[in-house]
Design a protein around this motif. Structure first.
Motif, PDB file in Angstrom:
ATOM      1  N   VAL A   1       0.806  -1.190   0.044  1.00 13.17           N
ATOM      2  CA  VAL A   1      -0.024   0.056   0.005  1.00 13.17           C
ATOM      3  C   VAL A   1       0.758   1.248  -0.002  1.00 13.17           C
ATOM      4  CG1 VAL A   1      -1.751   1.154   1.266  1.00 13.17           C
ATOM      5  CG2 VAL A   1      -1.913  -1.132   1.230  1.00 13.17           C
ATOM      6  N   VAL A   2       0.573   2.181  -0.929  1.00 13.01           N
ATOM      7  CA  VAL A   2       1.359   3.460  -0.955  1.00 13.01           C
ATOM      8  C   VAL A   2       0.649   4.587   0.025  1.00 13.01           C
ATOM      9  CG1 VAL A   2       2.197   5.532  -2.363  1.00 13.01           C
ATOM     10  CG2 VAL A   2       2.065   3.077  -3.349  1.00 13.01           C
ATOM     11  N   PHE A   3      -0.531   4.672  -0.069  1.00 17.04           N
ATOM     12  CA  PHE A   3      -1.438   5.256   0.901  1.00 17.04           C
ATOM     13  C   PHE A   3      -2.866   4.561   1.012  1.00 17.04           C
ATOM     14  CE2 PHE A   3      -1.132   8.149  -2.811  1.00 17.04           C
ATOM     15  CZ  PHE A   3      -2.550   8.295  -3.098  1.00 17.04           C
ATOM     16  N   ASP A   4      -3.382   5.049   2.147  1.00 16.84           N
ATOM     17  CA  ASP A   4      -4.949   4.709   2.498  1.00 16.84           C
ATOM     18  C   ASP A   4      -6.103   5.807   2.097  1.00 16.84           C
ATOM     19  OD1 ASP A   4      -4.871   1.804   2.924  1.00 16.84           O
ATOM     20  OD2 ASP A   4      -3.832   2.221   4.939  1.00 16.84           O
ATOM     21  N   GLU A   5      -7.146   5.350   1.761  1.00 15.85           N
ATOM     22  CA  GLU A   5      -8.280   6.229   1.655  1.00 15.85           C
ATOM     23  C   GLU A   5      -8.511   6.785   3.035  1.00 15.85           C
ATOM     24  OE1 GLU A   5     -11.617   4.719  -0.250  1.00 15.85           O
ATOM     25  OE2 GLU A   5     -12.866   6.481   0.042  1.00 15.85           O
ATOM     26  N   GLY A   6      -8.447   8.224   3.132  1.00 12.78           N
ATOM     27  CA  GLY A   6      -8.843   8.937   4.396  1.00 12.78           C
ATOM     28  C   GLY A   6      -7.671   9.462   5.144  1.00 12.78           C
ATOM     29  N   GLU A   7      -6.418   8.800   4.550  1.00  8.07           N
ATOM     30  CA  GLU A   7      -5.142   9.363   5.339  1.00  8.07           C
ATOM     31  C   GLU A   7      -4.739  10.645   4.979  1.00  8.07           C
ATOM     32  OE1 GLU A   7      -2.168   6.132   5.062  1.00  8.07           O
ATOM     33  OE2 GLU A   7      -0.776   7.653   4.596  1.00  8.07           O
ATOM     34  N   GLU A   8      -4.197  11.350   6.002  1.00 10.79           N
ATOM     35  CA  GLU A   8      -3.463  12.555   5.757  1.00 10.79           C
ATOM     36  C   GLU A   8      -2.484  12.593   4.593  1.00 10.79           C
ATOM     37  OE1 GLU A   8      -1.378  16.320   8.366  1.00 10.79           O
ATOM     38  OE2 GLU A   8      -2.120  14.455   9.238  1.00 10.79           O
TER      39      GLU A   8
ATOM     40  N   ARG B   1      -6.781  11.588   1.846  1.00 16.01           N
ATOM     41  CA  ARG B   1      -6.734  10.957   0.304  1.00 16.01           C
ATOM     42  C   ARG B   1      -8.205  10.563   0.109  1.00 16.01           C
ATOM     43  NH1 ARG B   1      -1.783  12.023  -1.609  1.00 16.01           N
ATOM     44  NH2 ARG B   1      -0.368  11.412  -0.388  1.00 16.01           N
TER      45      ARG B   1
ATOM     46  N   ARG C   1      -2.005   1.343  -4.351  1.00 22.60           N
ATOM     47  CA  ARG C   1      -1.360   0.206  -3.944  1.00 22.60           C
ATOM     48  C   ARG C   1      -0.731  -0.132  -5.392  1.00 22.60           C
ATOM     49  NH1 ARG C   1      -2.755  -4.547  -0.688  1.00 22.60           N
ATOM     50  NH2 ARG C   1      -4.566  -3.637   0.161  1.00 22.60           N
TER      51      ARG C   1
ATOM     52  N   GLN D   1     -13.117   2.484  -1.610  1.00 26.94           N
ATOM     53  CA  GLN D   1     -14.002   1.788  -0.951  1.00 26.94           C
ATOM     54  C   GLN D   1     -15.519   2.331  -1.298  1.00 26.94           C
ATOM     55  OE1 GLN D   1     -12.994  -0.880   0.876  1.00 26.94           O
ATOM     56  NE2 GLN D   1     -14.961  -1.658   1.172  1.00 26.94           N
TER      57      GLN D   1
ATOM     58  N   GLN E   1      -7.431   4.794  -2.251  1.00 23.18           N
ATOM     59  CA  GLN E   1      -6.279   4.038  -1.882  1.00 23.18           C
ATOM     60  C   GLN E   1      -5.203   3.963  -3.177  1.00 23.18           C
ATOM     61  OE1 GLN E   1      -6.020  -0.238  -1.451  1.00 23.18           O
ATOM     62  NE2 GLN E   1      -5.595  -0.097   0.525  1.00 23.18           N
TER      63      GLN E   1
ATOM     64  N   PHE F   1      -9.635   3.743   5.490  1.00 27.67           N
ATOM     65  CA  PHE F   1      -9.278   3.878   6.737  1.00 27.67           C
ATOM     66  C   PHE F   1      -8.919   5.430   7.249  1.00 27.67           C
ATOM     67  CE2 PHE F   1      -6.010   3.949  10.298  1.00 27.67           C
ATOM     68  CZ  PHE F   1      -6.554   2.949  11.118  1.00 27.67           C
ATOM     69  N   VAL F   2     -10.100   5.768   7.863  1.00 29.39           N
ATOM     70  CA  VAL F   2      -9.857   7.116   8.235  1.00 29.39           C
ATOM     71  C   VAL F   2      -9.176   7.271   9.865  1.00 29.39           C
ATOM     72  CG1 VAL F   2     -11.257   9.284   8.755  1.00 29.39           C
ATOM     73  CG2 VAL F   2     -11.917   7.630   7.115  1.00 29.39           C
TER      74      VAL F   2
ATOM     75  N   ARG G   1       0.511  -2.125   7.951  1.00 24.33           N
ATOM     76  CA  ARG G   1       0.929  -1.816   6.484  1.00 24.33           C
ATOM     77  C   ARG G   1       2.527  -2.297   6.380  1.00 24.33           C
ATOM     78  NH1 ARG G   1      -1.092   3.944   4.668  1.00 24.33           N
ATOM     79  NH2 ARG G   1       0.885   4.107   3.898  1.00 24.33           N
TER      80      ARG G   1
END
Lengths: 155, 373
Positions: free
Chosen positions: A47-54, A99, A104, A71, A102, B3-4, B357
Motif C-alpha cells: 500500500v502506498v497510501f490509504d483512503e482517508g489518510e492525511e 486521500r 497500491r 471503497q 487508496q 481507513f480514516v 501496513r
C-alpha cells in the motif's frame, strides 16, 4: 551552431522531462525539482497510501504500475491503473484534505514522491518553476473534471 | 480499504517520554559541548542567512552557488570587521585588566557606601561590623579577580575559538547540502512511515527556525527595553549596554544577573556621587527580567515553539537543575524538537494501520526473497 549549446539531459532528467507535470520545465528547473524528489521502491501488493489518510505528497510513477481504488458500498472499486510517467495524489500539493482513494503497487514499482512543503518552498524560492508546475497541475485537474463530467452527464 | 485515521493528541505517556528524553539529551550534551556549541551557532547563522540564500535562488542562482555566495560574504564581512576592530580590540585587551579593576573598585565603593548608610540607620548591623566584614571579603575577591576568574575565562574563551570557527563552515554545508541530507535520512525510513517522517523532518526544521527567530526577536525586545530604560535613567552608552545585556540574557536567569551586575558597576563607577543611578538600574533590571521571563519569552520563544508558558518556565528550571548554564540555554530548543519527535513517533507507533501496513510490506519482501529457495 549555437553560441550557448543546450546542455544534454541525463537519462534520469530525460525521464522527468517526459512526465506531463514537469514537461514545461527548463533544464535548470528539472535539476531543481530532481533535488526535491524522494525515490521509493514498492513491491507488488504494498500500500502506498490509504483512503482517508492525511495527504503529504504527490507520487510520480517512474517504473511499474500502481492501482488506485476506492471503497464503495458494493466493495472495493477500481478507479485507475497508472503506469510510468503518470502521477497521483496530486490534491496533496494543494490542500490538507484526506486521500480520496487508496493507492497500491500493482507490480514492483519505483515512485518519486514530491512533498507538499517542498512545493510550497518552491513558490518562495523558484516562483517560475512553481508557477509552471501549478499550471500543469491545473490542466491535469481540468482534464480529470472534464472526464468525470463526460462520464456522468447532468441529469 | 478505507481507513480514516483520527488526529491523535499526545497522552501523558508521550509527554512523560518527551520530558525524560529532553533531560537525558541535556545530560549527554553537557559532555559534548565542544560540538554542541558550534552546531548551535551554525544553526543561528544558517537561519539568519537562509532568507538571503532564498533571495539569490529566487533570482535564478543554484542552491550550491547561493550557499557559497552567502556563506562566503558572511565570512568576508566577519573577517573585515575583525581586521577593522583588531587595533581597538588589542588596545582594549591590554587595558582589560585596568578596566575591570576600575569598574570593580567603583562597585566596591558603591557597596561600602550603601552598607555604611545601612549601619548608620540600623545599629544592629553596625554592632555586627557588617561593613568591615563585607569590605574584607570584597577586597580579597577584587584582588584575586584577575587571577581567579578573568584569566581562566580568557583562557577558556581562547580554547573555544578553534571549535567556534567550525560554525561558519557548518552553516555553509547546511545551506548547501541540507536538502541532500534530508533525502539521505529519509531513505532509511520504511514506506509505511514515509509520509509521517517527511512531515516530522519538516516540523523539526520549522521548530528550530521558529526558536532561533524567536530568540532574535527576544534579543531585540530585551535590548530595546533595557536601552530605553537606561537612556531614561541618564546612563552613558545605554544602547550598547542594552545590547550586551540582551545577548547575555541568552543564558536564562544567570545571564540576566551578570548583565545586571555589569550595568550596576558601570552606574556606580560613572556616577559615584549619585547612588540613585545604581538603584534605578537594579529596579530597571527587575522590571526587565519580569517582562522577559513572564511576557517576552513565553510570547516569543514559547509561542513559536507552541508550548504552554507554564511548561516553558518549568522546563527552564529543569534544564538549569540538570545541566547548569548549558541546560538553561539548550532546554527550550531541545524540548521543542523532542516534542515534535515525540508527538509524531507516538502518533505513528499508536497508529495500528501504519504498523499493519509495515508488517505487510515486510512479509511481501520476505516472500519475494524466499521465492526460489
Amino acid at each position: 551552431m549555437s553560441l550557448f549549446p543546450r546542455k544534454k539531459l541525463t537519462p534520469h532528467l530525460q525521464q522527468l522531462a517526459q512526465i506531463p507535470l514537469f514537461s514545461t520545465l527548463s533544464h535548470a528547473g528539472l535539476i531543481v525539482v530532481e533535488g526535491l524528489l524522494h525515490e521509493r521502491e514498492y513491491v507488488a501488493g504494498e500500500v502506498v497510501f490509504d483512503e482517508g489518510e492525511e495527504a503529504q505528497a504527490l507520487y510520480i510513477v517512474l517504473s511499474g504500475r500502481v492501482l488506485i481504488s476506492k471503497q464503495t458500498s458494493s466493495g472495493l472499486q477500481r478507479i485507475a491503473e497508472l503506469g510510468p510517467g503518470q502521477f497521483f495524489g496530486d490534491m496533496a500539493l494543494l490542500d490538507n484534505s484526506p486521500r480520496s482513494a487508496q493507492a497500491r503497487a500493482a507490480e514492483n514499482c519505483v515512485l518519486a514522491a514530491f512533498f507538499r512543503e517542498d512545493f510550497i518552498g518552491l513558490l518562495e524560492t523558484h516562483a517560475a518553476i512553481a508557477s509552471k508546475l501549478s499550471l500543469q497541475l491545473a490542466r491535469h485537474l481540468g482534464n480529470r473534471l472534464r472526464e468525470a463530467l463526460q462520464a456522468r452527464p447532468f441529469e | 480499504m478505507q481507513f480514516v485515521s483520527r488526529p491523535s493528541s499526545s497522552g501523558p505517556l508521550v509527554w512523560a517520554s518527551i520530558f525524560a528524553a529532553t533531560c537525558l539529551l541535556l545530560f549527554a550534551f553537557q559532555k559534548i559541548l565542544w560540538l554542541v556549541v558550534p552546531f548551535l551557532l551554525a544553526c543561528v547563522i544558517y537561519y539568519a542567512l537562509y532568507p538571503l540564500a532564498q533571495r539569490l535562488m529566487l533570482a535564478g542562482v543554484s542552491q550550491e552557488q547561493a550557499a557559497a555566495w552567502v556563506a562566503g560574504s558572511f565570512t568576508l564581512v566577519l573577517a573585515g570587521l575583525l581586521v577593522l576592530f583588531s587595533p581597538w580590540l588589542t588596545t582594549k585587551g591590554v587595558m582589560l585588566q585596568e578596566l575591570v579593576d576600575h569598574y570593580l573598585d567603583g562597585g566596591q565603593e558603591f557597596l561600602e557606601r550603601t552598607l555604611s548608610n545601612i549601619e548608620s540607620t540600623m545599629p544592629f548591623f553596625s554592632n555586627a561590623h557588617l561593613s568591615d566584614k563585607v569590605h574584607a571579603s570584597l577586597t580579597s575577591f577584587t584582588d584575586n579577580f584577575a587571577q581567579a576568574y578573568l584569566f581562566p575565562f580568557l583562557m577558556t574563551a581562547a580554547s573555544w575559538l578553534p571549535s567556534l570557527l567550525l560554525a561558519p563552515l557548518l552553516s555553509f554545508f547546511m545551506l548547501r547540502d541540507g536538502q541532500k541530507f534530508k533525502r539521505f535520512l529519509l531513505q532509511a525510513v520504511p514506506n509505511a512511515f514515509f509520509e509521517r517522517t517527511l512531515h516530522l523532518v519538516h516540523e523539526v526544521n520549522q521548530t528550530a527556525k521558529a526558536y532561533f527567530h524567536g530568540m532574535m526577536v527576544l534579543t531585540v525586545l530585551d535590548a530595546l527595553t533595557l536601552g530605553i530604560g537606561l537612556w531614561l535613567l541618564g546612563m552613558t552608552s545605554p544602547l550598547a549596554l542594552g545590547i550586551i545585556t540582551a545577548v547575555l540574557a541568552w543564558v536564562p536567569f544567570v545571564g540576566s544577573v551578570v548583565g545586571c551586575i555589569l550595568v550596576v558597576l558601570v552606574a556606580a563607577t560613572d556616577f559615584p556621587t549619585q547612588p540613585g543611578m545604581a538603584y534605578g538600574a537594579i529596579g530597571l533590571f527587575i522590571v526587565a527580567r519580569m517582562l522577559d521571563d513572564f511576557l517576552y519569552m513565553p510570547m516569543t520563544v514559547g509561542r513559536k515553539l507552541k508550548m504552554h508558558p507554564l511548561t516553558t518556565v518549568l522546563l527552564i528550571f529543569i534544564g538549569g537543575a540538570i545541566a547548569g548554564i548549558t541546560g538553561l540555554m539548550l532546554v527550550l530548543p531541545l524540548a521543542g524538537i523532542v516534542m515534535v519527535f515525540g508527538q509524531t513517533i507516538g502518533g505513528a507507533m499508536t497508529d495500528m494501520r501504519l504498523r499493519a501496513r509495515h508488517i505487510h510490506a515486510v512479509k511481501l519482501r520476505r516472500d519475494i526473497a524466499n521465492r526460489d529457495l
